[in-house]
Design an enzyme around this catalytic site. Structure first.
Site, PDB file in Angstrom:
ATOM      1  N   ASP A   1      43.886  39.366  46.966  1.00 55.73           N
ATOM      2  CA  ASP A   1      43.671  38.144  46.991  1.00 55.73           C
ATOM      3  C   ASP A   1      43.827  37.181  45.822  1.00 55.73           C
ATOM      4  OD1 ASP A   1      41.023  39.184  48.979  1.00 55.73           O
ATOM      5  OD2 ASP A   1      42.935  38.130  49.613  1.00 55.73           O
TER       6      ASP A   1
ATOM      7  N   HIS B   1      36.619  45.090  43.760  1.00 59.16           N
ATOM      8  CA  HIS B   1      37.151  45.767  44.781  1.00 59.16           C
ATOM      9  C   HIS B   1      35.795  46.812  44.983  1.00 59.16           C
ATOM     10  CE1 HIS B   1      39.033  47.473  48.369  1.00 59.16           C
ATOM     11  NE2 HIS B   1      39.528  46.405  48.413  1.00 59.16           N
TER      12      HIS B   1
HETATM   13  C1  SDX Z   1      39.072  42.224  50.221  1.00 52.28           C
HETATM   14  O1  SDX Z   1      37.399  46.602  51.336  1.00 52.28           O
HETATM   15  C2  SDX Z   1      38.648  46.243  51.540  1.00 52.28           C
HETATM   16  O2  SDX Z   1      39.458  46.983  51.342  1.00 52.28           O
HETATM   17  C3  SDX Z   1      38.816  44.716  51.250  1.00 52.28           C
HETATM   18  C4  SDX Z   1      40.043  44.258  51.356  1.00 52.28           C
HETATM   19  C5  SDX Z   1      41.033  44.460  52.500  1.00 52.28           C
HETATM   20  O3  SDX Z   1      42.359  44.532  52.238  1.00 52.28           O
HETATM   21  O4  SDX Z   1      40.440  44.683  53.692  1.00 52.28           O
HETATM   22  O5  SDX Z   1      40.758  44.889  50.105  1.00 52.28           O
HETATM   23  C6  SDX Z   1      40.135  42.729  51.203  1.00 52.28           C
HETATM   24  O6  SDX Z   1      38.022  42.079  50.835  1.00 52.28           O
HETATM   25  C7  SDX Z   1      39.453  42.183  48.757  1.00 52.28           C
HETATM   26  C8  SDX Z   1      38.052  41.768  47.871  1.00 52.28           C
HETATM   27  C9  SDX Z   1      38.203  40.140  48.143  1.00 52.28           C
HETATM   28  N1  SDX Z   1      36.766  39.671  47.668  1.00 52.28           N
HETATM   29  C10 SDX Z   1      36.904  38.869  46.431  1.00 52.28           C
HETATM   30  O7  SDX Z   1      37.812  38.840  45.328  1.00 52.28           O
HETATM   31  C11 SDX Z   1      35.592  38.608  45.727  1.00 52.28           C
HETATM   32  C12 SDX Z   1      35.116  38.685  44.616  1.00 52.28           C
HETATM   33  N2  SDX Z   1      34.765  40.256  44.485  1.00 52.28           N
HETATM   34  C13 SDX Z   1      33.515  40.558  44.717  1.00 52.28           C
HETATM   35  O8  SDX Z   1      32.789  39.910  45.320  1.00 52.28           O
HETATM   36  C14 SDX Z   1      33.219  42.137  44.769  1.00 52.28           C
HETATM   37  O9  SDX Z   1      34.116  42.582  43.743  1.00 52.28           O
HETATM   38  C15 SDX Z   1      33.666  42.606  45.952  1.00 52.28           C
HETATM   39  C16 SDX Z   1      32.807  42.282  47.178  1.00 52.28           C
HETATM   40  C17 SDX Z   1      34.962  42.674  46.342  1.00 52.28           C
HETATM   41  C18 SDX Z   1      33.307  44.180  45.983  1.00 52.28           C
HETATM   42  O10 SDX Z   1      32.023  44.380  45.751  1.00 52.28           O
HETATM   43  P1  SDX Z   1      31.177  45.652  45.636  1.00 52.28           P
HETATM   44  O11 SDX Z   1      31.828  46.769  45.836  1.00 52.28           O
HETATM   45  O12 SDX Z   1      29.944  45.461  46.357  1.00 52.28           O
HETATM   46  O13 SDX Z   1      30.637  45.427  44.088  1.00 52.28           O
HETATM   47  P2  SDX Z   1      29.458  45.023  43.370  1.00 52.28           P
HETATM   48  O14 SDX Z   1      29.164  43.746  43.997  1.00 52.28           O
HETATM   49  O15 SDX Z   1      28.276  46.168  43.758  1.00 52.28           O
HETATM   50  O16 SDX Z   1      29.955  44.740  42.066  1.00 52.28           O
HETATM   51  C19 SDX Z   1      29.877  45.853  41.173  1.00 52.28           C
HETATM   52  C20 SDX Z   1      29.339  44.882  39.759  1.00 52.28           C
HETATM   53  C21 SDX Z   1      28.277  44.030  40.032  1.00 52.28           C
HETATM   54  O17 SDX Z   1      27.562  43.921  38.764  1.00 52.28           O
HETATM   55  P3  SDX Z   1      26.265  44.906  38.717  1.00 52.28           P
HETATM   56  O18 SDX Z   1      24.997  44.339  39.767  1.00 52.28           O
HETATM   57  O19 SDX Z   1      26.734  46.338  38.571  1.00 52.28           O
HETATM   58  O20 SDX Z   1      25.575  44.222  37.132  1.00 52.28           O
HETATM   59  O21 SDX Z   1      30.584  44.244  39.563  1.00 52.28           O
HETATM   60  C22 SDX Z   1      30.072  42.947  39.495  1.00 52.28           C
HETATM   61  C23 SDX Z   1      28.856  42.774  40.157  1.00 52.28           C
HETATM   62  O22 SDX Z   1      28.030  41.698  40.059  1.00 52.28           O
HETATM   63  N3  SDX Z   1      31.395  42.203  39.955  1.00 52.28           N
HETATM   64  C24 SDX Z   1      31.843  41.322  39.643  1.00 52.28           C
HETATM   65  C25 SDX Z   1      32.981  40.714  40.481  1.00 52.28           C
HETATM   66  N4  SDX Z   1      33.027  41.751  41.356  1.00 52.28           N
HETATM   67  C26 SDX Z   1      31.902  42.738  41.194  1.00 52.28           C
HETATM   68  N5  SDX Z   1      31.406  40.092  38.676  1.00 52.28           N
HETATM   69  C27 SDX Z   1      32.208  39.292  38.491  1.00 52.28           C
HETATM   70  N6  SDX Z   1      33.315  38.917  39.486  1.00 52.28           N
HETATM   71  C28 SDX Z   1      33.504  39.564  40.384  1.00 52.28           C
HETATM   72  N7  SDX Z   1      34.687  39.321  40.933  1.00 52.28           N
END
Ligand code: SDX
Length: 427
Positions: A362, A305
């Site tokens: 989720d 998140h």
């Molecule tokens: C919702 O914003 C909100 O409040 C949203 C929400 C709401 O109520 O409105 O809470 C609802 O959207 C919840 C999130 C649902 N999405 C997912 O579950 C999809 C999987 N999660 C990711 O795509 C990710 O965690 C996000 C999109 C939710 C957040 O991404 P960020 O904040 O942009 O973080 P990032 O992508 O920069 O990740 C930081 C690191 C990265 O690695 P590095 O580049 O630092 O090496 O963490 C890794 C990412 O690769 N990472 C993951 C991961 N989520 C982040 N690695 C593996 N699996 C994951 N799920």
């Protein structure tokens, strides 16, 4: 006011006020930075940017706290109702018994949609994704309610807000009915908001539909947990669309479109599909390895998140509710065991610990929604249904914010310098 921040670049700049809110991080007011320094700030994804002042929702990502108008989400999920939370988000305080009765009466009597709206569904293929239908039909509401699109008229804003909250369950249920080839059911005013939605979704004209109180309570709790969440991507989309003066129906359609993405509201559908693809716990290590592999675009859906670097409090409530609902319905779903084992393994893994990746809203919702009988394609529709209350509250707050102006970010231009046109026979 918390003092000021000094920003000086080659003699340009000065002091920029530090503003503090009730709780949470202070902000540096940099609105005058460009005028003083000819420079923009750069923050793709807005990781360090506050877009507005708001009183509606507060999230402490490190502590895993979520407050709606100051009330903790776990207390609201346990003790409130979605109707009451919708009132709270919209009006700022919990209603009196009389106030809740009046609000519920008003919403109940706006649940029907214009009969012509039903014809919009017929233009879609039966196998259209229900979110595609939602984008189209909610946007089309702008064509039906010209008497509540003047955003400068508080009375019209109120009517449009009530219409959106009231009609979104009817529109969502119709999207489901259309996809399964069953007739639409009209709302029944003697049912609760959530009971009405369940009947319009799972009822058929051939027999009376009895609302199961276990399912009604679980569904209402799921709606509460999805109602609002500060300035997430879809809420920011609604605010940005609204900042141009677009009518509220068009703004909500924009929010639905943004919510559909798998990185946002589409993750609940993707998370259950992922858990089903994993199948049995012995295959979890393979998927954990893929999630950690930089060269693999796979991410653990329902994990991570932007704000929560601790457990998403909503995920905690949903994790507990998943066991309760499946037990009460007498359903055992191996996917829930896989989800629990995946959570356990991930939370012990250094990659997830170091990146502070926890289950989000989720991760468990799909297990409950599937047990209730929804296909995965309806999961994000349910998210949109609940989030409409938050979007409407945030839209109203934006419209009435004296600091509000059209949202218009700038950029760091990395394209070509100016060059002259070359006729095609000289290229
Ligand atoms: C919702 O914003 C909100 O409040 C949203 C929400 C709401 O109520 O409105 O809470 C609802 O959207 C919840 C999130 C649902 N999405 C997912 O579950 C999809 C999987 N999660 C990711 O795509 C990710 O965690 C996000 C999109 C939710 C957040 O991404 P960020 O904040 O942009 O973080 P990032 O992508 O920069 O990740 C930081 C690191 C990265 O690695 P590095 O580049 O630092 O090496 O963490 C890794 C990412 O690769 N990472 C993951 C991961 N989520 C982040 N690695 C593996 N699996 C994951 N799920």
């Amino acid at each position: 006011m918390g003092g000021s921040a000094k920003i000086e670049i080659e003699g340009q700049g000065g002091e920029y006020p530090i503003l503090n809110g009730t709780i949470g991080p202070e902000v540096v007011d940099i609105r005058k930075l460009y005028g003083a320094t000819d420079r923009f700030t750069y923050d793709p994804g807005f990781t360090s940017t506050a877009s507005c002042r708001s009183k509606i929702t507060y999230i402490d990502g490190d502590a895993g706290v979520l407050l709606h108008r100051g009330y903790p989400i776990d207390q609201l999920a346990e003790k409130s109702s979605f109707m009451e939370v919708a009132y709270l988000l919209l009006n700022g305080d919990l209603p009196s018994a009389e106030g809740l009765k009046d609000f519920t009466y008003t919403i109940t009597r706006h649940t029907m949609v214009h009969e012509q709206l039903a014809t919009f569904y017929r233009g879609f293929r039966r196998d259209a994704h229900p979110m595609a239908i939602m984008c189209g039909v909610v946007g089309a509401l702008s064509a039906f309610y010209h008497d509540s699109t003047d955003i400068d008229d508080p009375e019209q804003r109120k009517i449009a807000s009530h219409r959106l909250i009231a009609k979104i369950p009817t529109i969502a249920a119709m999207a489901y009915k259309y996809s399964v080839g069953q007739p639409f059911l009209y709302p029944k005013n003697d049912l609760s908001y959530t009971g009405n939605f369940l009947r319009m979704t799972f009822g058929v004209p051939a027999e009376e539909y009895e609302v199961d109180p276990v399912i009604e309570s679980a569904m209402d709790k799921i709606f509460i947990l999805h109602a609002d969440h500060e300035q997430n991507a879809s809420t920011s989309t609604v605010r940005l669309a609204g900042s141009s003066g677009a009518n509220p129906f068009a703004c909500m359609a924009a929010g639905i479109a943004c919510l559909w993405g798998p990185a946002h509201g589409g993750a609940n559908e993707a998370a259950l599909n992922m858990l089903r693809e994993i199948g049995t716990p012995d295959r979890i290590p393979e998927y954990i390895a893929r999630a950690k592999n930089k060269d693999d675009p796979f991410r653990l859906m329902g994990f991570g998140h932007r704000v929560y670097k601790n457990f998403d409090p909503r995920a905690k409530v949903l994790s507990k509710a998943a066991t309760e609902v499946l037990d009460k319905l007498g359903i055992s779903d191996p996917v829930l065991d896989t989800a629990r084992e995946l959570e356990r393994i991930a939370l012990e893994d250094d990659y997830f610990i170091e990146k502070k990746l926890y289950p989000n809203v989720d991760f468990y919702s799909g297990v409950i929604l599937s047990a209730i009988g929804f296909p995965t394609t309806m999961f994000t529709v349910l998210f949109a249904l609940a989030r409409t209350a938050g979007w409407v509250a945030q839209w109203n707050e934006m419209i009435t914010d004296p600091e509000q102006k059209i949202g218009r970010p700038r950029q760091l231009y990395v394209g070509s310098e100016q060059r002259d046109y070359v006729p095609v026979d000289q290229r």
